[in-house]
Design a protein around this motif. Structure first.
Motif, PDB file in Angstrom:
ATOM      1  N   VAL A  76       0.831  -1.203   0.000  1.00 24.62           N
ATOM      2  CA  VAL A  76       0.000   0.000   0.000  1.00 24.62           C
ATOM      3  C   VAL A  76       0.862   1.248   0.000  1.00 24.62           C
ATOM      4  N   TRP A 106      -0.850  -3.178  -6.424  1.00 23.58           N
ATOM      5  CA  TRP A 106      -2.140  -3.040  -5.735  1.00 23.58           C
ATOM      6  C   TRP A 106      -3.044  -4.229  -6.059  1.00 23.58           C
ATOM      7  N   SER A 137      -2.106  -7.474  -4.389  1.00 27.51           N
ATOM      8  CA  SER A 137      -2.381  -7.463  -2.951  1.00 27.51           C
ATOM      9  C   SER A 137      -3.866  -7.481  -2.646  1.00 27.51           C
ATOM     10  N   ASN A 138      -4.676  -6.752  -3.458  1.00 30.69           N
ATOM     11  CA  ASN A 138      -6.091  -6.557  -3.134  1.00 30.69           C
ATOM     12  C   ASN A 138      -7.057  -7.345  -4.007  1.00 30.69           C
ATOM     13  N   ASN A 168     -10.019   2.904  -3.245  1.00 24.84           N
ATOM     14  CA  ASN A 168     -10.455   2.731  -1.856  1.00 24.84           C
ATOM     15  C   ASN A 168     -11.811   2.036  -1.769  1.00 24.84           C
ATOM     16  N   TYR A 180     -10.128  -3.293 -13.427  1.00 20.05           N
ATOM     17  CA  TYR A 180      -9.218  -2.332 -12.814  1.00 20.05           C
ATOM     18  C   TYR A 180      -8.490  -1.592 -13.933  1.00 20.05           C
TER      19      TYR A 180
END
Length: 397
Positions: free
Chosen positions: A3, A32, A35-36, A81, A141
């Motif tokens: 992050v 990102w 990880s997400n 977010n 994304y």
């Protein structure tokens, strides 16, 4: 750690050159996503990633080429977010507290040009729509250069979310789903009108299919107290109106009680005086500005004192024009030019094959508002059929 690296990569210190920024942003988005969204896969070599939220049953997937066609799509746009920045769903808008009675919460209808460079749709969204299979739901994304780049998203017309989107920020195109594919929205609109007016009352008007005033233009007389008092040639009529979609959603009116009953208020920017329209022997031009063509086309069939409703195909409405969902746009100005180009036929792309071809200036309804003030109305897409109701009065002088 991931992050922190992503946050550093997205900061303005990396923007010395656009190519450097794009490279850094892509690397940060890679980190990102890993990880997400570890199940996300690259969407070709575009720099985007996607996840299939709802898949089709095995063996039922069929790729459909939507280029050169219109699609109705559902989607929500989020920042990384997870905050919503753009939304077209009424239930979601109510949960977010962004709901407005003026907004028409329906799927977005977009024309998908034959090539992305002919399109005004952000390239990442264009790519996703051309790749997704009907029946699937995706989450995509998208790096900022393929989304909203330096523009971001600023909206206060009911489609807004929890906050605005800043410039140069990657986005998540969430819950993307193709609802419908349309080859000819003009023909589809006419068919929808025919089904509506021929349906039995009270769902429809219960009219015979051939009971038209003009081709595809239906009129239902609610009251005619003066059947012999027609509007003469070169004479005017004062018209009070209400305008809405076939599903009943009100767009606008110049009747204060209609506005108050539907929206709970009559704003200072709402026009509540009649529109004076002159019956002419020729088509209107810029010297004879008036609202939608139906105001002109229907006058020979009206009598003073009439109360009527009219099912209006797009040719007598705003045709291929897109009308913005706020009256502060110059497109709603009484000084804007308009044209009713009946030589143009759908699918005749000898001049253009672009989605922004469907946005030539036109004239809608007169209004007054303070400069810079957003006055929400419902968004009107190209080739949209409408329902008008008219109350026709004889001018006192």
């Amino acid at each position: 750690m991931a992050v922190a690296v992503a946050a550093c990569a997205f900061c303005s210190c990396a923007r010395t050159e656009s190519e450097n920024f794009n490279e850094i942003e892509d690397k940060a988005l890679d980190i990102w996503v890993s990880s997400n969204a570890p199940d996300a896969e690259p969407l070709g070599d575009t720099g985007m990633y996607y996840e299939v939220i709802e898949a089709l049953p095995d063996g039922s997937a069929t790729k459909v080429d939507v280029r050169g066609r219109w699609v109705d799509v559902e989607y929500v746009i989020r920042d990384l977010n997870g905050d919503i920045v753009y939304n077209r769903n009424e239930e979601t808008a109510r949960l977010l507290g962004t709901f407005t009675k003026y907004t028409h919460y329906i799927p977005d209808r977009l024309y998908i040009a034959s090539r992305q460079d002919l399109s005004d749709i952000p390239s990442g969204i264009y790519q996703a729509i051309t790749e997704i299979m009907p029946g699937e739901t995706w989450r995509v994304y998208i790096p900022s250069r393929l989304a909203f780049a330096s523009y971001g998203i600023q909206t206060s017309t009911g489609y807004g979310g929890q906050q605005a989107l800043e410039s140069d920020v990657p986005v998540i195109l969430d819950s993307l789903r193709i609802v419908n594919i349309v080859d000819n929205p003009q023909s589809e609109g006419r068919q929808a009108i025919e089904e509506f007016v021929t349906a039995s009352r009270p769902e429809g008007w219960g009219k015979p299919l051939n009971d038209t005033v003009r081709e595809g233009l239906y009129m239902d007389i609610l009251a005619r107290p003066n059947p012999g008092d027609t509007v003469p040639l070169n004479q005017s009529a004062n018209i009070y109106y209400r305008c809405g979609f076939l599903d009943g959603h009100l767009i606008d009116s110049n009747i204060d009680t209609v506005l108050y009953n539907r929206f709970g208020t009559v704003r200072s920017s709402d026009v509540t005086s009649p529109i004076r329209v002159t019956r002419m022997s020729t088509d209107p031009n810029n010297a004879n500005q008036m609202p939608a063509k139906v105001f002109y086309a229907i006058l020979p069939d009206l009598c003073y004192g009439d109360s009527v409703r009219i099912a209006v195909p797009s040719e007598y409405g705003y045709y291929r024009q897109y009308m913005y969902p706020d009256k502060s746009s110059s497109m709603w100005s009484s000084s804007a030019t308009f044209t009713f180009d009946f030589t143009y036929q759908y699918k005749d792309y000898t001049t253009e094959d672009t989605d922004y071809f469907f946005a030539s200036s036109t004239y809608y309804m007169p209004y007054s508002t303070s400069s810079g003030t957003t006055v929400p109305v419902a968004e009107i897409k190209p080739y949209t059929p409408l329902i008008y109701e008219f109350v026709v009065q004889k001018p006192e002088s």
